[in-house]
Scaffold this motif. Structure first.
Motif, PDB file in Angstrom:
ATOM      1  N   SER A 126      96.304   4.997  70.687  1.00  0.00           N
ATOM      2  CA  SER A 126      96.542   5.736  69.602  1.00  0.00           C
ATOM      3  C   SER A 126      95.689   5.601  68.511  1.00  0.00           C
ATOM      4  CB  SER A 126      97.813   5.312  68.775  1.00  0.00           C
ATOM      5  OG  SER A 126      97.738   3.985  68.506  1.00  0.00           O
ATOM      6  N   ARG A 127      94.615   4.669  68.608  1.00  0.00           N
ATOM      7  CA  ARG A 127      93.468   4.575  67.848  1.00  0.00           C
ATOM      8  C   ARG A 127      92.566   5.705  68.122  1.00  0.00           C
ATOM      9  NH1 ARG A 127      89.699   0.911  65.921  1.00  0.00           N
ATOM     10  NH2 ARG A 127      87.700   2.006  65.217  1.00  0.00           N
ATOM     11  N   PHE A 128      92.178   6.268  69.174  1.00  0.00           N
ATOM     12  CA  PHE A 128      91.242   7.063  69.617  1.00  0.00           C
ATOM     13  C   PHE A 128      91.895   8.606  69.903  1.00  0.00           C
ATOM     14  CE2 PHE A 128      89.694   2.710  70.606  1.00  0.00           C
ATOM     15  CZ  PHE A 128      88.551   3.000  69.631  1.00  0.00           C
ATOM     16  N   PHE A 129      93.043   8.579  70.234  1.00  0.00           N
ATOM     17  CA  PHE A 129      93.831   9.568  70.882  1.00  0.00           C
ATOM     18  C   PHE A 129      94.861   9.774  69.908  1.00  0.00           C
ATOM     19  CE2 PHE A 129      91.510   8.511  74.363  1.00  0.00           C
ATOM     20  CZ  PHE A 129      91.025   9.477  75.068  1.00  0.00           C
ATOM     21  N   PRO A 130      94.957  10.244  68.543  1.00  0.00           N
ATOM     22  CA  PRO A 130      95.884  10.001  67.817  1.00  0.00           C
ATOM     23  C   PRO A 130      97.178  11.221  68.047  1.00  0.00           C
ATOM     24  CG  PRO A 130      94.116  10.791  66.582  1.00  0.00           C
ATOM     25  CD  PRO A 130      93.441  10.480  67.946  1.00  0.00           C
ATOM     26  N   SER A 131      98.439  10.733  67.828  1.00  0.00           N
ATOM     27  CA  SER A 131      99.338  11.938  68.117  1.00  0.00           C
ATOM     28  C   SER A 131      99.547  12.327  69.354  1.00  0.00           C
ATOM     29  CB  SER A 131      99.204  13.050  67.229  1.00  0.00           C
ATOM     30  OG  SER A 131      99.253  12.817  65.711  1.00  0.00           O
ATOM     31  N   GLN A 132      99.065  11.513  70.515  1.00  0.00           N
ATOM     32  CA  GLN A 132      99.300  11.574  71.623  1.00  0.00           C
ATOM     33  C   GLN A 132      99.947  10.663  72.543  1.00  0.00           C
ATOM     34  OE1 GLN A 132      98.312  14.207  73.519  1.00  0.00           O
ATOM     35  NE2 GLN A 132      96.798  15.146  72.073  1.00  0.00           N
ATOM     36  N   THR A 133     100.705  10.859  73.788  1.00  0.00           N
ATOM     37  CA  THR A 133     101.535   9.733  74.384  1.00  0.00           C
ATOM     38  C   THR A 133     100.707   9.449  75.627  1.00  0.00           C
ATOM     39  OG1 THR A 133     102.441  11.467  75.697  1.00  0.00           O
ATOM     40  CG2 THR A 133     103.574  10.942  73.490  1.00  0.00           C
ATOM     41  N   ILE A 134     100.911   8.335  76.064  1.00  0.00           N
ATOM     42  CA  ILE A 134     100.009   7.748  77.438  1.00  0.00           C
ATOM     43  C   ILE A 134     100.540   8.611  78.554  1.00  0.00           C
ATOM     44  CG2 ILE A 134     101.855   5.949  77.721  1.00  0.00           C
ATOM     45  CD1 ILE A 134      97.836   5.591  77.936  1.00  0.00           C
ATOM     46  N   SER A 135     101.844   8.728  78.761  1.00  0.00           N
ATOM     47  CA  SER A 135     102.125   9.404  79.785  1.00  0.00           C
ATOM     48  C   SER A 135     101.479  10.827  80.093  1.00  0.00           C
ATOM     49  CB  SER A 135     103.720   9.681  79.913  1.00  0.00           C
ATOM     50  OG  SER A 135     104.237  10.452  78.809  1.00  0.00           O
ATOM     51  N   ARG A 136     101.185  11.578  78.949  1.00  0.00           N
ATOM     52  CA  ARG A 136     100.757  12.834  78.926  1.00  0.00           C
ATOM     53  C   ARG A 136      99.005  12.816  79.161  1.00  0.00           C
ATOM     54  NH1 ARG A 136     100.928  17.137  74.137  1.00  0.00           N
ATOM     55  NH2 ARG A 136      99.758  18.966  75.314  1.00  0.00           N
ATOM     56  N   ILE A 137      98.431  11.782  78.597  1.00  0.00           N
ATOM     57  CA  ILE A 137      96.912  11.987  78.649  1.00  0.00           C
ATOM     58  C   ILE A 137      96.263  10.733  79.455  1.00  0.00           C
ATOM     59  CG2 ILE A 137      96.976  12.875  76.440  1.00  0.00           C
ATOM     60  CD1 ILE A 137      95.776  10.242  75.322  1.00  0.00           C
ATOM     61  N   HIS A 138      97.276   9.976  80.048  1.00  0.00           N
ATOM     62  CA  HIS A 138      96.282   8.862  81.016  1.00  0.00           C
ATOM     63  C   HIS A 138      95.313   9.745  82.117  1.00  0.00           C
ATOM     64  CE1 HIS A 138      98.382   9.401  84.795  1.00  0.00           C
ATOM     65  NE2 HIS A 138      99.489   9.817  83.995  1.00  0.00           N
TER      66      HIS A 138
END
Length: 212
Positions: A126-138
Motif C-alpha cells: 500500500s505504500r507503493f501501490f496505493p488503493s490496490q489489493t494484493i490479490s489483484r496486483i501481485h
C-alpha cells in the motif's frame, strides 16, 4: 562506519511508538548496502524481535528458499520491514506506527538506492501501490523515478494457505527478467559524433510494465 549503520543506531533508540517499551531488539534491516533489490515486509515477529534481524522465522526460511530459486542469497539483497519493532502478539502494524517509521524506511531507500523494490504483503504494497489489493496486483510491476516496484504476497501467507506457495514461487521467478530489463533501460548509449544533440522531451507519466 556507514550512514546506514548510524541509522541503525537511531532506530534502536527510537521510542516514538508505545510498542518500543515491550521490544527485545529493534529490527532495522540487513543485507548489501548497495543492493540492486530491496525487499520490504510488514513487521518483525517473535524470532526477529529476539535476534534483531528481519525474516529469520518460518517465513524467513521460505524467503531464503525463494531467493535461492533465482540464484540469490540474502547477503546479495537488502531486507527490511515497514516498521522496525514487533507489535504485541504479532498483530498488524497500526497506521501511526507505519507513519512513525516512514522516515527510517525513506532513508534506507535513499542510502541503498535499489533498482528494484519488492513489496512483501499488503502493508508494504500500500505504500507503493496505493488503493490496490494484493490479490489483484501481485506479480505486477510499475516503474517510477527510475525504480521498479514489484508486488508479492508475504511469504507468511504461504504458511497459512498452501495454494499461495506456488504463486510466490512463480512471482519470484519474474524478478531476474524484470531486473535485466531495468539494467538494459539504464544503460547509457554513446551518442554518434556526427549527430546533433536535441533536448529530451518531457517524460511521460509512469506506466505499468508488461509482464511475461
Amino acid at each position: 562506519m556507514s550512514a546506514l549503520t548510524d541509522l541503525y543506531k537511531e532506530i534502536a533508540l527510537c521510542k516514538k511508538c508505545e510498542i518500543a517499551k515491550s521490544r527485545t531488539k529493534a529490527v532495522p534491516g540487513e543485507g548489501a548496502e548497495h543492493a540492486e533489490i530491496m525487499f520490504i515486509g510488514e513487521a518483525p515477529g517473535w524470532h526477529e524481535d529476539q535476534q534483531g534481524r528481519p525474516f529469520v522465522g518460518a517465513a524467513g526460511k521460505f524467503l531464503d528458499e525463494l531467493l535461492s530459486s533465482i540464484n540469490l542469497k540474502r547477503e546479495q539483497v537488502y531486507i527490511t520491514n515497514v516498521i522496525k519493532t514487533r507489535p504485541p502478539n504479532n498483530r498488524d502494524p497500526l497506521p501511526e506506527e507505519i507513519a512513525n517509521c516512514k522516515s527510517f524506511l525513506d532513508r534506507q531507500i535513499e542510502l541503498i538506492r535499489p533498482k528494484m523494490i519488492v513489496t512483501l504483503g499488503r502493508y508494504s504494497m500500500s505504500r507503493f501501490f496505493p488503493s490496490q489489493t494484493i490479490s489483484r496486483i501481485h506479480g505486477t510491476a510499475r516503474k517510477q523515478d527510475g525504480v521498479l516496484y514489484f508486488a508479492m504476497y508475504h511469504p507468511a501467507a504461504a504458511l497459512h494457505e498452501q495454494a499461495l506457495r506456488q504463486t510466490l514461487i512463480s512471482d519470484m521467478a519474474k524478478i531476474p527478467v524484470l531486473l535485466e530489463e531495468v539494467n538494459k533501460a539504464n544503460e547509457v548509449k554513446p551518442e554518434p559524433l556526427d549527430q546533433p544533440k536535441f533536448e529530451e522531451s518531457p517524460q511521460p507519466k509512469p506506466q505499468q510494465l508488461r509482464m511475461l
